[in-house]
Design a protein around this motif. Structure first.
Motif, PDB file in Angstrom:
ATOM      1  N   THR A 127       1.243   4.017  -3.754  1.00 29.59           N
ATOM      2  CA  THR A 127       0.942   5.437  -3.891  1.00 29.59           C
ATOM      3  C   THR A 127       2.072   6.178  -4.588  1.00 29.59           C
ATOM      4  OG1 THR A 127       1.797   5.879  -1.689  1.00 29.59           O
ATOM      5  CG2 THR A 127      -0.558   5.500  -1.866  1.00 29.59           C
ATOM      6  N   LEU A 175       0.810  -1.216   0.000  1.00 26.67           N
ATOM      7  CA  LEU A 175       0.000   0.000   0.000  1.00 26.67           C
ATOM      8  C   LEU A 175       0.846   1.270   0.000  1.00 26.67           C
ATOM      9  CD1 LEU A 175      -2.920  -0.981   2.390  1.00 26.67           C
ATOM     10  CD2 LEU A 175      -2.947  -0.797  -0.092  1.00 26.67           C
ATOM     11  N   THR A 176       1.943   1.285   0.716  1.00 24.79           N
ATOM     12  CA  THR A 176       2.772   2.495   0.743  1.00 24.79           C
ATOM     13  C   THR A 176       3.527   2.692  -0.557  1.00 24.79           C
ATOM     14  OG1 THR A 176       4.523   1.282   1.872  1.00 24.79           O
ATOM     15  CG2 THR A 176       3.059   2.592   3.236  1.00 24.79           C
TER      16      THR A 176
END
Length: 128
Positions: free
Chosen positions: A28, A24-25
Protein backbone atom coordinates in the motif's frame (compact mmCIF):
# COMPACT_ATOMS: atom_id res chain seq x y z
CA UNK A 1 14.77 -44.42 17.07
CA UNK A 2 11.40 -43.23 15.74
CA UNK A 3 11.11 -42.86 11.98
CA UNK A 4 10.43 -39.31 10.68
CA UNK A 5 7.75 -39.67 7.97
CA UNK A 6 5.61 -36.54 8.51
CA UNK A 7 6.32 -32.84 8.16
CA UNK A 8 4.85 -30.42 10.69
CA UNK A 9 3.16 -27.73 8.53
CA UNK A 10 2.16 -25.35 11.35
CA UNK A 11 5.49 -23.44 11.53
CA UNK A 12 5.51 -23.14 7.72
CA UNK A 13 1.98 -21.69 7.72
CA UNK A 14 2.92 -19.22 10.48
CA UNK A 15 5.90 -17.96 8.49
CA UNK A 16 3.82 -17.60 5.31
CA UNK A 17 1.13 -15.60 7.15
CA UNK A 18 3.76 -13.23 8.55
CA UNK A 19 5.28 -12.77 5.09
CA UNK A 20 1.84 -12.15 3.61
CA UNK A 21 1.12 -9.47 6.23
CA UNK A 22 4.44 -7.75 5.48
CA UNK A 23 3.82 -7.78 1.73
CA UNK A 24 0.30 -6.42 2.08
CA UNK A 25 1.31 -3.56 4.37
CA UNK A 26 4.29 -2.48 2.27
CA UNK A 27 2.39 -2.78 -1.03
CA UNK A 28 0.00 0.00 0.00
CA UNK A 29 2.91 2.37 0.63
CA UNK A 30 4.66 1.53 -2.64
CA UNK A 31 1.58 2.03 -4.82
CA UNK A 32 1.07 5.65 -3.73
CA UNK A 33 2.62 8.42 -5.82
CA UNK A 34 3.63 6.28 -8.78
CA UNK A 35 3.07 9.06 -11.33
CA UNK A 36 5.75 11.74 -11.18
CA UNK A 37 3.92 15.08 -11.12
CA UNK A 38 5.36 18.41 -10.00
CA UNK A 39 2.26 20.00 -8.48
CA UNK A 40 1.82 23.77 -8.54
CA UNK A 41 1.94 25.64 -5.24
CA UNK A 42 -1.07 27.35 -3.69
CA UNK A 43 -1.15 29.53 -0.58
CA UNK A 44 -4.54 28.15 0.42
CA UNK A 45 -3.61 24.47 -0.05
CA UNK A 46 -4.91 22.14 2.66
CA UNK A 47 -3.89 18.56 3.41
CA UNK A 48 -6.01 15.88 1.78
CA UNK A 49 -8.36 14.39 4.32
CA UNK A 50 -7.57 10.81 5.18
CA UNK A 51 -11.20 9.78 4.71
CA UNK A 52 -11.59 6.50 2.91
CA UNK A 53 -13.49 7.61 -0.19
CA UNK A 54 -13.74 4.25 -1.87
CA UNK A 55 -15.22 5.55 -5.11
CA UNK A 56 -12.87 8.51 -5.58
CA UNK A 57 -11.50 8.79 -9.10
CA UNK A 58 -8.08 10.38 -9.57
CA UNK A 59 -7.22 12.01 -12.88
CA UNK A 60 -3.59 13.02 -13.43
CA UNK A 61 -1.62 14.68 -16.22
CA UNK A 62 2.16 14.53 -16.01
CA UNK A 63 4.75 16.84 -17.60
CA UNK A 64 4.78 14.71 -20.78
CA UNK A 65 1.05 15.40 -21.29
CA UNK A 66 0.21 11.78 -20.47
CA UNK A 67 -3.24 11.27 -18.99
CA UNK A 68 -3.84 8.78 -16.14
CA UNK A 69 -7.05 7.55 -14.55
CA UNK A 70 -6.52 5.98 -11.11
CA UNK A 71 -2.85 5.45 -11.98
CA UNK A 72 -3.54 3.72 -15.31
CA UNK A 73 -2.49 5.34 -18.62
CA UNK A 74 -5.47 6.55 -20.67
CA UNK A 75 -6.51 8.71 -23.60
CA UNK A 76 -9.02 11.55 -23.69
CA UNK A 77 -11.57 9.18 -25.27
CA UNK A 78 -11.14 6.61 -22.50
CA UNK A 79 -11.56 9.36 -19.89
CA UNK A 80 -14.73 10.60 -21.62
CA UNK A 81 -16.19 7.08 -21.66
CA UNK A 82 -15.33 6.45 -18.01
CA UNK A 83 -16.81 9.80 -16.90
CA UNK A 84 -20.07 9.03 -18.73
CA UNK A 85 -20.49 5.83 -16.72
CA UNK A 86 -19.96 7.10 -13.16
CA UNK A 87 -22.41 8.49 -10.62
CA UNK A 88 -22.83 12.27 -10.51
CA UNK A 89 -21.82 12.47 -6.82
CA UNK A 90 -18.53 10.61 -7.30
CA UNK A 91 -15.60 12.58 -5.81
CA UNK A 92 -12.84 13.34 -8.32
CA UNK A 93 -9.24 14.39 -7.60
CA UNK A 94 -7.37 16.24 -10.33
CA UNK A 95 -3.54 16.34 -10.26
CA UNK A 96 -1.91 18.31 -13.06
CA UNK A 97 1.80 19.04 -13.46
CA UNK A 98 2.58 22.75 -13.22
CA UNK A 99 4.35 22.72 -16.62
CA UNK A 100 1.24 21.59 -18.51
CA UNK A 101 -0.49 24.06 -20.82
CA UNK A 102 -3.73 25.45 -19.43
CA UNK A 103 -5.59 23.94 -22.40
CA UNK A 104 -5.01 20.40 -21.11
CA UNK A 105 -6.48 21.40 -17.74
CA UNK A 106 -9.48 23.04 -19.41
CA UNK A 107 -10.10 19.92 -21.56
CA UNK A 108 -10.45 17.77 -18.44
CA UNK A 109 -12.66 20.35 -16.68
CA UNK A 110 -14.82 20.53 -19.83
CA UNK A 111 -15.34 16.74 -19.76
CA UNK A 112 -16.29 16.92 -16.08
CA UNK A 113 -18.81 19.72 -16.68
CA UNK A 114 -20.26 17.93 -19.71
CA UNK A 115 -21.05 14.95 -17.44
CA UNK A 116 -22.30 17.13 -14.53
CA UNK A 117 -19.51 15.94 -12.23
CA UNK A 118 -19.01 18.72 -9.71
CA UNK A 119 -17.37 17.06 -6.68
CA UNK A 120 -13.86 18.06 -7.77
CA UNK A 121 -10.71 18.57 -5.74
CA UNK A 122 -7.71 20.10 -7.48
CA UNK A 123 -4.57 18.81 -5.80
CA UNK A 124 -1.73 21.28 -5.21
CA UNK A 125 1.19 21.48 -2.83
CA UNK A 126 1.30 23.98 0.00
CA UNK A 127 3.03 27.22 -0.91
CA UNK A 128 5.84 28.66 1.19
Amino acid sequence: MKRFDQINMIPFIDIMLVLLAIVLTTATFISQGVIDINLPEAQSAKPISEQAEVTTIEIAINANKELFIDGEPATREILATKLENIAKDTPIRLRVDQEIAFKNFVDVIDLLKKNNLEKLKIITKEGS
